[in-house]
Motif scaffolding. Structure first.
Motif, PDB file in Angstrom:
ATOM      1  N   MET A   1     -48.143 -49.711  58.273  1.00 38.68           N
ATOM      2  CA  MET A   1     -48.611 -50.426  57.108  1.00 38.68           C
ATOM      3  C   MET A   1     -50.077 -50.812  57.297  1.00 38.68           C
ATOM      4  SD  MET A   1     -47.085 -51.805  54.333  1.00 38.68           S
ATOM      5  CE  MET A   1     -45.441 -51.917  54.928  1.00 38.68           C
ATOM      6  N   ARG A   2     -50.355 -51.444  58.411  1.00 39.63           N
ATOM      7  CA  ARG A   2     -51.721 -51.899  58.665  1.00 39.63           C
ATOM      8  C   ARG A   2     -52.687 -50.729  58.746  1.00 39.63           C
ATOM      9  NH1 ARG A   2     -50.982 -56.252  63.478  1.00 39.63           N
ATOM     10  NH2 ARG A   2     -53.076 -56.848  62.963  1.00 39.63           N
ATOM     11  N   ALA A   3     -52.286 -49.680  59.445  1.00 43.28           N
ATOM     12  CA  ALA A   3     -53.162 -48.520  59.603  1.00 43.28           C
ATOM     13  C   ALA A   3     -53.431 -47.854  58.257  1.00 43.28           C
ATOM     14  CB  ALA A   3     -52.543 -47.528  60.583  1.00 43.28           C
ATOM     15  N   GLU A   4     -52.406 -47.728  57.457  1.00 46.86           N
ATOM     16  CA  GLU A   4     -52.573 -47.095  56.141  1.00 46.86           C
ATOM     17  C   GLU A   4     -53.469 -47.958  55.262  1.00 46.86           C
ATOM     18  OE1 GLU A   4     -52.669 -44.089  53.821  1.00 46.86           O
ATOM     19  OE2 GLU A   4     -51.394 -43.980  55.588  1.00 46.86           O
ATOM     20  N   ALA A   5     -53.279 -49.264  55.289  1.00 43.89           N
ATOM     21  CA  ALA A   5     -54.124 -50.167  54.510  1.00 43.89           C
ATOM     22  C   ALA A   5     -55.574 -50.047  54.970  1.00 43.89           C
ATOM     23  CB  ALA A   5     -53.625 -51.604  54.635  1.00 43.89           C
ATOM     24  N   ALA A   6     -55.793 -49.996  56.278  1.00 40.91           N
ATOM     25  CA  ALA A   6     -57.154 -49.882  56.811  1.00 40.91           C
ATOM     26  C   ALA A   6     -57.794 -48.562  56.382  1.00 40.91           C
ATOM     27  CB  ALA A   6     -57.139 -49.997  58.330  1.00 40.91           C
ATOM     28  N   ASP A  40     -41.941 -55.436  47.650  1.00 36.52           N
ATOM     29  CA  ASP A  40     -43.247 -55.352  48.314  1.00 36.52           C
ATOM     30  C   ASP A  40     -43.568 -53.904  48.657  1.00 36.52           C
ATOM     31  OD1 ASP A  40     -43.541 -58.159  48.378  1.00 36.52           O
ATOM     32  OD2 ASP A  40     -42.846 -58.316  50.458  1.00 36.52           O
ATOM     33  N   LEU A  41     -42.603 -53.211  49.240  1.00 31.37           N
ATOM     34  CA  LEU A  41     -42.818 -51.831  49.659  1.00 31.37           C
ATOM     35  C   LEU A  41     -43.123 -50.933  48.475  1.00 31.37           C
ATOM     36  CD1 LEU A  41     -40.062 -51.490  52.389  1.00 31.37           C
ATOM     37  CD2 LEU A  41     -42.527 -51.727  52.729  1.00 31.37           C
ATOM     38  N   GLU A  42     -42.444 -51.148  47.384  1.00 27.62           N
ATOM     39  CA  GLU A  42     -42.709 -50.349  46.182  1.00 27.62           C
ATOM     40  C   GLU A  42     -44.130 -50.605  45.677  1.00 27.62           C
ATOM     41  OE1 GLU A  42     -40.908 -49.525  41.734  1.00 27.62           O
ATOM     42  OE2 GLU A  42     -39.812 -50.821  43.098  1.00 27.62           O
ATOM     43  N   THR A  43     -44.531 -51.866  45.649  1.00 23.03           N
ATOM     44  CA  THR A  43     -45.879 -52.212  45.201  1.00 23.03           C
ATOM     45  C   THR A  43     -46.926 -51.652  46.161  1.00 23.03           C
ATOM     46  OG1 THR A  43     -45.042 -54.241  44.186  1.00 23.03           O
ATOM     47  CG2 THR A  43     -47.409 -54.137  44.598  1.00 23.03           C
ATOM     48  N   LEU A  44     -46.692 -51.796  47.462  1.00 20.93           N
ATOM     49  CA  LEU A  44     -47.616 -51.258  48.455  1.00 20.93           C
ATOM     50  C   LEU A  44     -47.744 -49.747  48.335  1.00 20.93           C
ATOM     51  CD1 LEU A  44     -46.515 -53.402  51.494  1.00 20.93           C
ATOM     52  CD2 LEU A  44     -48.822 -53.358  50.520  1.00 20.93           C
ATOM     53  N   ARG A  49     -51.051 -45.570  47.526  1.00 18.77           N
ATOM     54  CA  ARG A  49     -50.855 -44.177  47.089  1.00 18.77           C
ATOM     55  C   ARG A  49     -50.200 -43.315  48.158  1.00 18.77           C
ATOM     56  NH1 ARG A  49     -56.776 -43.527  44.450  1.00 18.77           N
ATOM     57  NH2 ARG A  49     -56.551 -45.177  42.920  1.00 18.77           N
ATOM     58  N   VAL A  50     -49.123 -43.865  48.718  1.00 25.70           N
ATOM     59  CA  VAL A  50     -48.309 -43.135  49.684  1.00 25.70           C
ATOM     60  C   VAL A  50     -46.845 -43.368  49.336  1.00 25.70           C
ATOM     61  CG1 VAL A  50     -49.991 -43.283  51.573  1.00 25.70           C
ATOM     62  CG2 VAL A  50     -48.266 -45.057  51.337  1.00 25.70           C
ATOM     63  N   PRO A  51     -45.962 -42.455  49.715  1.00 23.30           N
ATOM     64  CA  PRO A  51     -44.540 -42.681  49.469  1.00 23.30           C
ATOM     65  C   PRO A  51     -44.016 -43.873  50.286  1.00 23.30           C
ATOM     66  CG  PRO A  51     -44.965 -40.411  50.195  1.00 23.30           C
ATOM     67  CD  PRO A  51     -46.239 -41.181  50.352  1.00 23.30           C
ATOM     68  N   VAL A  52     -43.033 -44.560  49.753  1.00 23.49           N
ATOM     69  CA  VAL A  52     -42.419 -45.685  50.470  1.00 23.49           C
ATOM     70  C   VAL A  52     -41.950 -45.228  51.845  1.00 23.49           C
ATOM     71  CG1 VAL A  52     -40.480 -47.303  50.492  1.00 23.49           C
ATOM     72  CG2 VAL A  52     -41.773 -46.948  48.386  1.00 23.49           C
ATOM     73  N   HIS A  54     -43.203 -43.221  53.841  1.00 20.93           N
ATOM     74  CA  HIS A  54     -44.319 -43.189  54.791  1.00 20.93           C
ATOM     75  C   HIS A  54     -44.579 -44.581  55.369  1.00 20.93           C
ATOM     76  CE1 HIS A  54     -48.041 -41.785  56.613  1.00 20.93           C
ATOM     77  NE2 HIS A  54     -48.627 -42.856  56.133  1.00 20.93           N
ATOM     78  N   LEU A  55     -44.354 -45.594  54.572  1.00 14.65           N
ATOM     79  CA  LEU A  55     -44.600 -46.965  55.029  1.00 14.65           C
ATOM     80  C   LEU A  55     -43.545 -47.461  55.999  1.00 14.65           C
ATOM     81  CD1 LEU A  55     -45.655 -48.572  51.627  1.00 14.65           C
ATOM     82  CD2 LEU A  55     -47.146 -47.785  53.478  1.00 14.65           C
ATOM     83  N   VAL A  56     -42.361 -46.892  55.961  1.00 19.75           N
ATOM     84  CA  VAL A  56     -41.273 -47.420  56.783  1.00 19.75           C
ATOM     85  C   VAL A  56     -40.779 -46.454  57.854  1.00 19.75           C
ATOM     86  CG1 VAL A  56     -40.477 -48.986  54.984  1.00 19.75           C
ATOM     87  CG2 VAL A  56     -39.496 -46.703  55.121  1.00 19.75           C
ATOM     88  N   SER A  57     -41.275 -45.234  57.875  1.00 18.96           N
ATOM     89  CA  SER A  57     -40.752 -44.286  58.849  1.00 18.96           C
ATOM     90  C   SER A  57     -41.295 -44.581  60.244  1.00 18.96           C
ATOM     91  CB  SER A  57     -41.083 -42.847  58.455  1.00 18.96           C
ATOM     92  OG  SER A  57     -42.425 -42.552  58.752  1.00 18.96           O
ATOM     93  N   LEU A  58     -40.466 -44.438  61.235  1.00 14.44           N
ATOM     94  CA  LEU A  58     -40.888 -44.648  62.621  1.00 14.44           C
ATOM     95  C   LEU A  58     -41.924 -43.625  63.033  1.00 14.44           C
ATOM     96  CD1 LEU A  58     -37.499 -45.523  64.318  1.00 14.44           C
ATOM     97  CD2 LEU A  58     -39.378 -47.060  63.780  1.00 14.44           C
ATOM     98  N   ARG A  59     -41.775 -42.407  62.565  1.00 12.57           N
ATOM     99  CA  ARG A  59     -42.732 -41.361  62.911  1.00 12.57           C
ATOM    100  C   ARG A  59     -44.122 -41.719  62.399  1.00 12.57           C
ATOM    101  NH1 ARG A  59     -42.657 -35.037  61.126  1.00 12.57           N
ATOM    102  NH2 ARG A  59     -44.424 -34.441  62.375  1.00 12.57           N
ATOM    103  N   ALA A  60     -44.202 -42.162  61.157  1.00  8.02           N
ATOM    104  CA  ALA A  60     -45.501 -42.545  60.586  1.00  8.02           C
ATOM    105  C   ALA A  60     -46.104 -43.706  61.371  1.00  8.02           C
ATOM    106  CB  ALA A  60     -45.349 -42.903  59.116  1.00  8.02           C
TER     107      ALA A  60
END
Length: 71
Positions: A1-6, A40-44, A49-52, A54-60
């Motif tokens: 989450m943080r990395a994607e936001a950055a 929150d995840l849907e809004t994020l 502009r990434v799939p949900v 992507h925000l929650v996967s361990l690999r990501a």
């Protein structure tokens, strides 16, 4: 989450404004003190502009936060 936001140019304050939450709330969630809700995840997902998934996967998460290899 943080990395994607950055990557998208967001800090805690600007992300909070984009998702209508206080910076302190975003901080607690980034530090794991509070959980991100499904809403929150849907809004994020929309804001970043990434799939949900992507925000929650361990690999990501691992790819966004690489750890040193064991010797």
């Amino acid at each position: 989450m943080r990395a994607e936001a950055a990557r998208k140019g967001f800090n805690q304050t600007s992300l909070g404004m984009a998702i209508d939450q206080a910076q302190s709330s975003v901080s607690r969630k980034w530090r794991g003190k509070r959980a991100w809700s499904l809403e929150d995840l849907e809004t994020l997902s929309t804001v970043l502009r990434v799939p949900v998934a992507h925000l929650v996967s361990l690999r990501a998460q691992r790819e966004s936060n690489p750890q040193p290899s064991d010797p």
